[in-house]
Design a protein around this motif. Structure first.
Motif, PDB file in Angstrom:
ATOM      1  N   ASP A  60      -2.752  48.196   5.869  1.00  0.00           N
ATOM      2  CA  ASP A  60      -3.988  48.086   6.158  1.00  0.00           C
ATOM      3  C   ASP A  60      -4.956  49.257   5.705  1.00  0.00           C
ATOM      4  O   ASP A  60      -6.076  49.149   5.148  1.00  0.00           O
ATOM      5  CB  ASP A  60      -4.638  47.897   7.763  1.00  0.00           C
ATOM      6  CG  ASP A  60      -4.136  46.723   8.178  1.00  0.00           C
ATOM      7  OD1 ASP A  60      -3.937  45.637   7.296  1.00  0.00           O
ATOM      8  OD2 ASP A  60      -4.130  46.482   9.405  1.00  0.00           O
ATOM      9  N   ARG A 114      -5.551  49.344   1.947  1.00  0.00           N
ATOM     10  CA  ARG A 114      -6.476  47.993   1.614  1.00  0.00           C
ATOM     11  C   ARG A 114      -7.826  48.731   1.936  1.00  0.00           C
ATOM     12  O   ARG A 114      -8.870  48.395   1.459  1.00  0.00           O
ATOM     13  CB  ARG A 114      -6.414  46.959   2.263  1.00  0.00           C
ATOM     14  CG  ARG A 114      -4.757  46.113   1.571  1.00  0.00           C
ATOM     15  CD  ARG A 114      -4.904  44.715   1.999  1.00  0.00           C
ATOM     16  NE  ARG A 114      -5.857  43.994   1.192  1.00  0.00           N
ATOM     17  CZ  ARG A 114      -6.935  43.387   1.948  1.00  0.00           C
ATOM     18  NH1 ARG A 114      -6.678  43.177   3.324  1.00  0.00           N
ATOM     19  NH2 ARG A 114      -7.572  42.526   1.346  1.00  0.00           N
ATOM     20  N   ARG A 115      -7.959  49.654   2.873  1.00  0.00           N
ATOM     21  CA  ARG A 115      -9.351  50.301   3.142  1.00  0.00           C
ATOM     22  C   ARG A 115      -9.612  51.172   1.924  1.00  0.00           C
ATOM     23  O   ARG A 115     -10.758  51.159   1.666  1.00  0.00           O
ATOM     24  CB  ARG A 115      -9.061  51.011   4.547  1.00  0.00           C
ATOM     25  CG  ARG A 115      -9.522  50.114   5.743  1.00  0.00           C
ATOM     26  CD  ARG A 115      -9.807  51.231   6.921  1.00  0.00           C
ATOM     27  NE  ARG A 115      -8.590  51.926   7.206  1.00  0.00           N
ATOM     28  CZ  ARG A 115      -7.295  51.586   8.096  1.00  0.00           C
ATOM     29  NH1 ARG A 115      -7.484  50.383   8.322  1.00  0.00           N
ATOM     30  NH2 ARG A 115      -6.391  52.365   8.288  1.00  0.00           N
ATOM     31  N   ASP A 136      -8.346  50.492  -1.265  1.00  0.00           N
ATOM     32  CA  ASP A 136      -8.221  49.948  -2.351  1.00  0.00           C
ATOM     33  C   ASP A 136      -8.341  48.242  -2.052  1.00  0.00           C
ATOM     34  O   ASP A 136      -7.362  47.933  -1.778  1.00  0.00           O
ATOM     35  CB  ASP A 136      -6.895  50.281  -3.352  1.00  0.00           C
ATOM     36  CG  ASP A 136      -6.916  49.531  -4.539  1.00  0.00           C
ATOM     37  OD1 ASP A 136      -7.676  48.702  -4.885  1.00  0.00           O
ATOM     38  OD2 ASP A 136      -5.910  50.070  -5.183  1.00  0.00           O
ATOM     39  N   ARG A 137      -9.274  47.811  -2.300  1.00  0.00           N
ATOM     40  CA  ARG A 137      -9.406  46.456  -1.948  1.00  0.00           C
ATOM     41  C   ARG A 137      -9.182  45.313  -3.088  1.00  0.00           C
ATOM     42  O   ARG A 137      -9.173  44.133  -2.709  1.00  0.00           O
ATOM     43  CB  ARG A 137     -11.019  46.291  -1.710  1.00  0.00           C
ATOM     44  CG  ARG A 137     -11.885  46.923  -0.640  1.00  0.00           C
ATOM     45  CD  ARG A 137     -11.300  46.615   0.797  1.00  0.00           C
ATOM     46  NE  ARG A 137     -11.345  45.468   1.179  1.00  0.00           N
ATOM     47  CZ  ARG A 137     -10.737  44.973   2.194  1.00  0.00           C
ATOM     48  NH1 ARG A 137     -10.137  45.487   3.194  1.00  0.00           N
ATOM     49  NH2 ARG A 137     -11.030  43.642   2.643  1.00  0.00           N
ATOM     50  N   ARG A 138      -8.463  45.945  -4.054  1.00  0.00           N
ATOM     51  CA  ARG A 138      -8.262  44.882  -5.256  1.00  0.00           C
ATOM     52  C   ARG A 138      -7.289  43.594  -4.797  1.00  0.00           C
ATOM     53  O   ARG A 138      -7.433  42.855  -5.232  1.00  0.00           O
ATOM     54  CB  ARG A 138      -7.635  45.573  -6.323  1.00  0.00           C
ATOM     55  CG  ARG A 138      -8.811  46.499  -7.018  1.00  0.00           C
ATOM     56  CD  ARG A 138      -7.933  47.139  -8.134  1.00  0.00           C
ATOM     57  NE  ARG A 138      -7.126  48.150  -7.715  1.00  0.00           N
ATOM     58  CZ  ARG A 138      -6.172  48.941  -8.555  1.00  0.00           C
ATOM     59  NH1 ARG A 138      -6.250  48.857  -9.900  1.00  0.00           N
ATOM     60  NH2 ARG A 138      -5.543  49.724  -8.032  1.00  0.00           N
ATOM     61  N   SER A 147      -4.693  41.615  -1.911  1.00  0.00           N
ATOM     62  CA  SER A 147      -4.452  41.169  -0.359  1.00  0.00           C
ATOM     63  C   SER A 147      -3.477  41.389   0.078  1.00  0.00           C
ATOM     64  O   SER A 147      -2.428  42.079  -0.486  1.00  0.00           O
ATOM     65  CB  SER A 147      -4.479  39.460  -0.619  1.00  0.00           C
ATOM     66  OG  SER A 147      -3.169  39.093  -0.893  1.00  0.00           O
TER      67      SER A 147
END
Length: 138
Positions: free
Chosen positions: A12, A15-16, A18-20, A22
């Motif tokens: 998580d 992903r905060r 680097d949103r590239r 899933s």
């Protein structure tokens, strides 16, 4: 990161920043690493001998994706934001930065560039499997 954080929390946090890609892409890379280590017998080793290089991991990713997704693997990867093998390098280095994987000095993102074409690879793997199935039926 503090050591009490679990894998999910660390993903998580990645992903905060680097949103590239899933969450599934990160989880799949970790699964593929386990798969590759078992396949190469490195799960029984210790220290440096446990290390899996970029090319070895790409082979493991290809194998596991073929098993799990068959000819749909390229589409699954696209849905996850993964367009080519260099994206797996980005994922791996994000996991290293998060403390979920370790690296050797010689490990590089370049190990993941020019891996293989997803569409061609998974279509071919599926064709080979279908040919084997047909020949075993007759």
């Amino acid at each position: 990161f503090n050591g009490n954080e679990g894998i999910e929390e660390r993903i998580d946090a990645i992903r905060r920043r680097d949103r590239r890609f899933s969450r599934q892409a990160y989880e799949f890379v970790l699964d593929a690493l386990d798969h590759t280590m078992v396949y190469l017998g490195k799960d029984q080793r210790f220290g440096e001998e446990r290390h899996v290089g970029g090319k070895e991991l790409l082979d493991g990713i290809r194998e596991l994706a073929s098993e799990q997704f068959g000819p749909m693997a390229a589409l699954v990867f696209t849905r996850w934001g993964v367009r080519d093998t260099s994206d797996f390098g980005e994922i791996v280095f994000n996991l290293i930065d998060a403390g979920l994987l370790s690296r050797r000095e010689e490990d590089s993102r370049l190990d993941f560039s020019e891996g293989y074409d997803f569409e061609a690879t998974f279509a071919e793997a599926f064709q080979e499997r279908m040919t084997m199935l047909r020949s075993s039926v007759h």
